[in-house]
Design an enzyme around this catalytic site. Sequence first.
Site, PDB file in Angstrom:
ATOM      1  CD  GLN A  51      -0.287  23.204  30.185  1.00  0.00           C
ATOM      2  OE1 GLN A  51      -1.221  22.903  30.897  1.00  0.00           O
ATOM      3  NE2 GLN A  51      -0.447  23.873  29.043  1.00  0.00           N
ATOM      4  CB  CYS A  91      -2.477  22.857  24.460  1.00  0.00           C
ATOM      5  SG  CYS A  91      -1.400  22.602  25.874  1.00  0.00           S
ATOM      6  CG  LEU A  92      -3.306  27.987  28.118  1.00  0.00           C
ATOM      7  CD1 LEU A  92      -3.376  28.234  29.614  1.00  0.00           C
ATOM      8  CD2 LEU A  92      -3.678  29.248  27.350  1.00  0.00           C
TER       9      LEU A  92
HETATM   10 NI    NI Z   1      -2.626  21.605  27.416  1.00  0.00          NI
END
Ligand code: NI
Length: 161
Positions: A51, A91-92
Amino acid sequence: MAIRKIRTIGDEILGHNTKPVKLITPRTALLIGDMLDTMYEANGVGLAAPQVGVLKQIVVIDVSEEGNSPLVLINPEIIERSGEQTGQEACLSVPGKSGIVTRANYVKVKAYNEHMKEIIVEGEELLARALQHEIDHLSGILYVSKVEGDLVDTSSIDENK
Ligand code: NI
């Protein structure tokens, strides 16, 4: 330490597989610190290295209300799972959305901590959900592929994690 840019859905790096960490270099230690800063700054309960654009098997999680119980998991692997829970997930990397996902209610995870000491983490409910969600990121899997029904728009109430 620093806040890193969080990659969002559509960025192909989120779909890639990750490599295990062999040793903690100064660069890896910096990455872990930055991941924690980035997660807390974004009010998330978990963050995986892809991420922030790094294809390594590292996740950080903190499901405590106070935000003072960080878990750092290197090369995590689910070795036991049981039960079932169905609930909301976000989720970010998928800002402004949430969806319903069914996960195991309990998982046992083998991993290494930031000193490469082997650890076992057991979690139920929210912690189990966070462990499964973050470990999925290490295989390039986003929760949106597991959502039952439609993604819900939450951008007006801004409760992404
Ligand atoms: Ni996530």
